[in-house]
Design an enzyme around this catalytic site. Structure first.
Site, PDB file in Angstrom:
ATOM      1  CG  ASP A 173      -2.212   0.759   0.971  1.00 28.12           C
ATOM      2  OD1 ASP A 173      -2.230   1.645   0.095  1.00 28.12           O
ATOM      3  OD2 ASP A 173      -3.212   0.488   1.659  1.00 28.12           O
TER       4      ASP A 173
ATOM      5  CD  GLU B   9      -5.947   5.611   2.868  1.00 31.97           C
ATOM      6  OE1 GLU B   9      -5.357   4.684   3.426  1.00 31.97           O
ATOM      7  OE2 GLU B   9      -5.753   5.931   1.677  1.00 31.97           O
TER       8      GLU B   9
END
Length: 833
Positions: free
Chosen positions: A309, A506
């Site tokens: 990520d 997020e």
């Protein structure tokens, strides 16, 4: 849907995309001709904003990504043609890198198309996964995958970082809406369907109409303690597999070609890092040799690629932005190292580590084999350049009528009816309707995060051609019967009140310490909506509440004040889908019934953060310590609940959770990742008459000055300002902001982290307006003399000597009386020891 499977151990997968002997031979032939540096180039994936086509040629980079809020030419409204042109430039730059070598390796571009091709102007925006989960329709998911892949292909991009197959188990997590359900069985069935839609079968994946899919985030991100994003998962291995892993099992069997490692840690004795890690391992999945190599690649037999990520390698113990050794050794094949200075240094350091024996070259070879394998399966050697592909430069594919109708169908099917007393719904289009509430005309609240920008908090209806807020949809449907002014509403007319969470993605969407699930207390605008509902109900208006949210929230008081209540989740741009279900047609016939059923348990208490239906497919299942079992604490509405027009069920007045929750925090964050409320930030320049709002996560240029989001401790958690003249930055007071949650009489400190390139030659004033505390004004220029390009923390005790009467209606203002180049983050107020 079929029953939920149980696995006593990690299963060996049977992928629909089978190995191909000819491709494997081609991979070995290419691999034998690559230098170490060329191999490493295949493993690096910079962000679009931090790599040029020339650098792709020079470093033989294998891929790039565009993060949320990154567009070609930094143009939020870049048309399809601009995306294809950018893809063509990088493609041709890569081709130039291999000229004269007798072989070539194609380039690949990845993008977060998580609810449609959501980074691209004019793309179809589907409901977020939480809404799709409520639709309980596997075929719908597959069709959305097909539509999304077509729009991605139209922009010349070959790869999407979707689907998210997390199983969210704590509502405090800011990514709950990216998961389909708390039920691992539903996630299991949906994950396969979405992969099949995006990639198709072996032949379709190699064609020009489908793209590579990614199952993310492996593994356990939906089960972190307290729902903290990037936090710690403490589940047993059996539970990790059978609650958080089922989506990966089905996605891998469906042939998904990429798996993205998760930011979270797994606290378990079986978890281990590569043997050469030289400090205590923090359990981060990016460093887990056990989960990424032993489990995913060896036991399960996954032969695609594992991608990190966004800069996830840097969070592993002993690592940094420029040191990815432990992550590579753990089993990650492609590294998202986003910033130019970092990926270049990372390339140098990886080569040094291999040459020093800290990374075995066989691990590098394994990574490159996997990358080449995925590129071969995606047909990249046979596809023409992006501009020549079948769907390229066809803007009509983005937001096409067929795709918008599919999105509207998804909205209709995702709506969950929680209450409909006296059969108030469906409403007649031939009656006066009052429309109000903060979400009525807010595309931001309706779409949520990952919608043209990362956080989705800086978007407008005009950013989405063809979009309909509920206000837009009802304007066309009701005409003059639609009333927006409460004072003009006839007595007793129906009021449709549209409420919703502030948009977030997020990290920034986490419900912080000291907060509960109580919708009304999470933001001042929520409280205003709650007051509106109570006031209209008391005035005799039948109230229909439509709630946009990325998670179930405590709102029992609002349900009691509403005659009908609809959970609409984050439906995207097609608000007309809501009208299709809430209203009859103009001949007074029902158009569509409610089909949605809760894919998450709905809390009856404000602190029921991790309320979950028991995972009964696990033998002798006992809820993990951090979960609340609905067998012990009943949900207000259980998993699977949802009324229809065929069920004339009356909802009695519900019992309220009247407990008071003490806010026990020693710090109130005004700006930064941990901010309790996202305060609007504005920039005012001396030469300009008006201040301008600073976008949430996008750069802004004004009169030669520039402000942009940058990474400090986390992704985009800081802002950098390059002002060519005196300026002011202001965080606005939001109406109804509660007083600071501390006992009076304690000492208070102001804190800010700053980085300067040049020391100020004039005062730099900080001004504070703190309700319940007072007004303060002080100069921090003396503390800013360390202009060394490094981050420094400044702390100022707020005492009577700093009190001021000049501050007016602002939380915080930074006033610089000269040009400056300054970055800031973590603005907070702290109770002093």
């Amino acid at each position: 849907m079929d029953s939920t499977p149980y696995f006593a151990e990690w299963p060996e997968i049977r992928s629909q995309i089978a190995p191909n002997a000819a491709q494997e031979q081609q991979i070995e032939q290419i691999l034998a001709q690559l230098s170490l540096q060329e191999k490493l180039g295949q493993m690096l994936q910079p962000n679009l904003t931090d790599v040029t086509p020339q650098e792709v040629t020079e470093y033989k980079l294998g891929s790039l990504l565009n993060g949320g809020g990154s567009w070609p030419g930094n143009d939020k409204y870049a048309p399809v043609e601009a995306w294809v042109e950018a893809a063509e430039q990088y493609y041709q730059a890569n081709e130039a890198a291999w000229q004269g070598r007798g072989f070539r390796i194609p380039f690949i571009w990845g993008s977060d198309a998580v609810h449609g091709h959501n980074n691209v102007f004019r793309a179809t925006i589907f409901p977020h996964n939480i809404g799709l989960g409520a639709a309980q329709d596997v075929d719908l998911i597959r069709r959305i995958g097909v539509a999304t892949s077509a729009e991605v292909a139209a922009t010349g991009i070959d790869w999407t970082f979707a689907p998210t197959v997390a199983t969210p188990r704590d509502y405090r997590w800011g990514r709950v809406y990216e998961g389909y359900s708390e039920d691992p069985g539903l996630v299991y069935h949906y994950a396969a369907a979405m992969v099949e839609g995006i990639q198709g079968d072996t032949e379709q994946l190699a064609g020009e109409r489908r793209v590579v899919a990614t199952a993310k985030h492996f593994i356990g991100d939906g089960g972190t303690e307290h729902g903290v994003d990037r936090g710690i998962n403490r589940y047993s291995e059996e539970q990790l597999l059978n609650i958080h892993g089922l989506g990966y099992v089905s996605a891998l069997n469906a042939g998904v070609q990429a798996v993205m490692a998760s930011f979270n840690s797994w606290d378990h004795s079986n978890n281990y890092a590569p043997s050469n890690i030289d400090c205590q391992y923090n359990g981060k999945i990016h460093g887990s040799r056990y989960l990424l190599s032993d489990v995913l690649k060896d036991k399960m037999g996954f032969d695609g690629l594992v991608i990190s990520d966004w800069n996830g390698h840097s969070e592993v113990s002993g690592s940094s932005m420029q040191d990815a050794r432990h992550t590579v050794n753990a089993g990650v094949d492609v590294l998202m190292v986003t910033a130019r200075s970092d990926w270049k240094a990372c390339l140098t350091n990886l080569q040094r580590d291999v040459e020093a024996g800290l990374i075995d070259e066989s691990r590098i070879d394994d990574a490159v084999r996997r990358i080449l394998r995925v590129k071969l399966r995606a047909g990249l050697w046979d596809k023409p350049s992006p501009q020549q592909r079948e769907y390229a430069n066809q803007p009509q594919l983005l937001g096409s009528d067929a795709h918008q109708q599919l999105a509207r169908e998804a909205v209709r099917k995702s709506l969950v009816l929680l209450k409909n007393n006296q059969s108030l719904l469906p409403l007649s289009p031939n009656q006066a309707v009052l429309l109000t509430g903060s979400g009525a005309d807010s595309i931001s609240k309706q779409c949520g995060g990952w919608s043209l920008s990362w956080q989705g908090d800086d978007i407008a209806v005009s950013d989405f051609p063809g979009a309909q807020t509920l206000d837009c949809a009802l304007t066309g449907y009701l005409g003059e019967q639609l009333i927006r002014d409460e004072a003009q509403a006839p007595k007793g007319c129906v009021a449709v009140v549209v409420i919703g969470e502030q948009s977030y993605a997020e990290m920034y969407g986490d419900i912080k310490a000291g907060q509960t699930l109580d919708f009304s207390s999470l933001h001042p605008s929520n409280n205003q909506d709650a007051q509106t509902i109570a006031r209209l109900s008391a005035a005799g208006h039948p109230v229909v509440t439509v709630m946009f949210s990325g998670r179930p929230l405590y709102c029992t008081d609002l349900i009691n004040h509403s005659q009908a209540f609809v959970a609409a989740w984050l439906p995207g741009t097609q608000g007309g889908g809501i009208v299709d279900v809430l209203f009859r047609d103009h001949q007074e016939q029902m158009q569509h019934d409610f089909q949605g059923r809760l894919s998450f348990s709905w809390p009856a208490q404000k602190d029921a953060f991790a309320l979950n239906h028991p995972a009964t497919h696990i033998p002798d299942f006992a809820s993990p310590a951090n979960e609340i079992d609905t067998r012990e604490q009943a949900a207000l509405y259980p998993l699977g609940f949802g009324l229809s027009y065929q069920s004339a069920q009356e909802t009695p007045r519900l019992e309220l959770d009247s407990r008071e929750f003490a806010i026990d925090v020693a710090e109130y964050v005004l700006f930064g990742r941990e901010a309790q409320i996202s305060h609007p930030l504005s920039l005012a320049l001396q030469s300009q008459q008006r201040a301008v709002m600073v976008p949430g996560c996008s750069p802004l240029d004004v009169a030669g000055s520039h402000i942009e989001p940058i990474n400090y401790q986390h992704q985009y958690d800081a802002r950098a300002v390059q002002a060519q003249e005196p300026f002011e930055l202001t965080l606005e007071v939001l109406p109804g902001l509660m007083p600071l949650p501390w006992a009076s009489g304690k000492a208070l400190e102001f804190c800010i982290d700053v980085k300067l390139e040049q020391a100020p030659q004039a005062p730099v004033w900080v001004e504070l307006e703190l309700m319940g505390w007072g007004q303060y004004r002080f100069d921090i220029s003396e503390q800013l003399q360390q202009a060394d390009g490094q981050w420094h923390s400044i702390r100022v005790a707020l005492d009577d000597s700093l009190r001021s009467l000049e501050v007016n209606n602002k939380v915080w203002r930074l006033r610089c009386e000269d040009a400056a180049h300054i970055a800031f983050s973590n603005i907070s107020l702290v109770l002093a020891d």
